[in-house]
Design an enzyme around this catalytic site. Structure first.
Site, PDB file in Angstrom:
ATOM      1  N   GLU A 247     -26.026  16.444  65.839  1.00  0.00           N
ATOM      2  CA  GLU A 247     -27.264  16.839  66.520  1.00  0.00           C
ATOM      3  C   GLU A 247     -26.965  17.796  67.686  1.00  0.00           C
ATOM      4  OE1 GLU A 247     -30.835  14.458  66.680  1.00  0.00           O
ATOM      5  OE2 GLU A 247     -30.567  14.271  68.833  1.00  0.00           O
ATOM      6  N   ARG A 273     -44.635  47.402  80.041  1.00  0.00           N
ATOM      7  CA  ARG A 273     -45.421  47.098  81.234  1.00  0.00           C
ATOM      8  C   ARG A 273     -45.037  48.064  82.358  1.00  0.00           C
ATOM      9  NH1 ARG A 273     -49.950  44.924  83.473  1.00  0.00           N
ATOM     10  NH2 ARG A 273     -49.509  44.024  85.522  1.00  0.00           N
ATOM     11  N   GLN A 284     -33.955  47.371  88.538  1.00  0.00           N
ATOM     12  CA  GLN A 284     -32.678  46.699  88.244  1.00  0.00           C
ATOM     13  C   GLN A 284     -32.823  45.174  88.228  1.00  0.00           C
ATOM     14  OE1 GLN A 284     -29.338  46.876  91.076  1.00  0.00           O
ATOM     15  NE2 GLN A 284     -28.239  47.997  89.497  1.00  0.00           N
TER      16      GLN A 284
END
Ligand SMILES: Cc1cc2nc3c(=O)[nH]c(=O)nc-3n(C[C@H](O)[C@H](O)[C@H](O)COP(=O)(O)OP(=O)(O)OC[C@H]3O[C@@H](n4cnc5c(N)ncnc54)[C@H](O)[C@@H]3O)c2cc1C
Length: 384
Positions: A247, A273, A284
């Site tokens: 798992e 955007r 940056q």
């Protein structure tokens, strides 16, 4: 050392991504809002043999090796936007199907594995209890042999059981010898839905993974014949530990797929955007955040592939699986948080499907053993 995918692995990846994108994502926002588990989607996954990827074909599984299983789950996490469904399916496969495949009798394997692999049987791993989570083997659930020696009676309560409210089969851990405890005192039982005295009680409301039903299971004097013991009496701890290696190594592979999808989403947003007359990716601060997401993704993928490869080869798999789990789950949470931040106000709004990824991610540092417990395992391996 070869880091490339084989042709089969490439095909497998493409096929699962296409399947998940086309079949599993419609209506997810509503299912998440209303906490709906979708059995019809589970059955579709069953047609693809996703619930039984590494199980040999003779038992109805996909016959994949462990590394290819991780690659397949990564593709699933990438294509399937329903984090709850992906989690439920991975928990079923890794914590229930694996122990039955690895430790079951031929009779048990033929009886359960075909249905577990094709989606007709849903399983739950019942270990955690209200008073024992990280300290799982401090469980109170007891199984006492009947005087005729033909069976056991189980009493106790399990909680946080993923798939519990919808499961047909509970891989149940109970104390058969409290004095031995972890060392030979725990036994695994296969308890079928409908067995008198066994019921699913409370269903939890949750922050995330809301399409994965998680609940409490109650055992009141539940009689199971000895034929429902998985493997041998007293072998439960080894079986549980082995399935947790699977798992930890492979469930996080799903996270890597999700991280890649979120990274792509963040890059698209940063490229489109505009603020202050330029795309936000030109700042940056935003670009570095995305670079960090890429670094985490690549590092998590390598750790997970190494751990998954080791499942069938390495005696060090427990530490490798713990490292992959702690790094992969924490990277997932940070990646989801970064994506929300890059989306700004839109990231906070449900419509953009980024806040759901963050809510779904949070549980990953808790289930399959918390981050703290993974660090304890790593420290123990280092002799501390
Ligand atoms: C989404 C989800 C799905 C789950 N699915 C299943 C399932 O299918 N089956 C199942 O059996 N269980 C399941 N669990 C339960 C899960 O395994 C437990 O929640 C987990 O092991 C932690 O146990 P706990 O919640 O009791 O927390 P606790 O053990 O009470 O821990 C509380 C806090 O203390 C810390 N802590 C405890 N002990 C130590 C220690 N020794 N050293 C350092 N820190 C420590 C923990 O890290 C944690 O931060 C699920 C949980 C979640 C959230």
């Amino acid at each position: 050392m070869d880091f490339s995918y084989s042709d089969e692995q490439k095909l497998l990846r493409d096929e699962i991504v296409r399947f998940a994108q086309q079949e599993l994502n419609e209506g997810i926002a509503q299912r998440d809002r209303e906490q709906i588990f979708a059995p019809e989607l589970w059955l579709k996954c069953g047609e693809m043999k996703l619930p039984g990827l590494p199980v040999p074909e003779e038992y109805g599984g996909g016959g994949l090796d462990a590394l290819s299983t991780a690659i397949a789950l990564e593709a699933f996490g990438y294509g399937c936007h329903d984090g709850g469904l992906a989690f439920s399916l991975a928990a079923h496969l890794l914590a229930c199907v694996i122990p039955i495949w690895k430790f079951g009798s031929e009779e048990q394997k033929h009886k359960y594995l075909p249905g577990l692999c094709n989606g007709k049987i849903i399983a739950v791993n019942a270990m955690s209890e209200p008073d024992s989570g990280s300290d799982a083997f401090a469980m109170r659930t007891r199984a006492v042999a009947t005087p005729d020696g033909l069976g056991f009676r189980i009493n106790g309560t399990k909680t946080f059981s993923s798939n519990g409210p919808v499961a047909d089969l509970a891989v149940t851990f109970a104390l058969t010898d409290p004095e031995k405890g972890y060392h030979g005192g725990v036994t695994t039982f296969l308890v079928e839905k409908g067995t008198p005295g066994f019921r699913s009680s409370k269903k939890w409301d949750k922050m995330g993974l809301r399409t994965s039903p998680i609940g409490e299971l109650v055992y009141e004097d539940v009689y199971v014949p000895a034929s429902q013991v998985l493997g041998k009496v007293g072998a439960g701890s080894t079986q549980f530990t082995h399935s947790m290696d699977w798992e930890r190594a492979c469930l996080v592979a799903c996270h890597v797929g999700t991280m890649e999808r979120l990274l792509e989403k963040a890059i698209r947003q940063a490229r489109t955007r505009k603020q202050f007359g330029q795309t936000i990716g030109k700042f940056q601060a935003v670009a570095h955040r995305i670079a960090d997401m890429k670094i985490s993704l690549e590092a998590a993928r390598l750790l997970i592939y190494k751990a998954a490869w080791g499942l069938e080869r390495s005696r060090m798999v427990a530490i490798d699986a713990a490292i992959a789990k702690v790094f992969g789950s924490e990277a997932l949470v940070q990646t989801a948080l970064n994506t929300v931040q890059i989306f700004g106000g839109y990231g906070f709004m449900t419509e953009y499907e980024v806040e759901r990824a963050l809510r779904d991610a949070i549980g990953s540092t808790i289930y399959s053993g918390t981050s703290e417990m993974q660090r304890n395992i790593i420290a123990r391996w280092l002799g501390l």
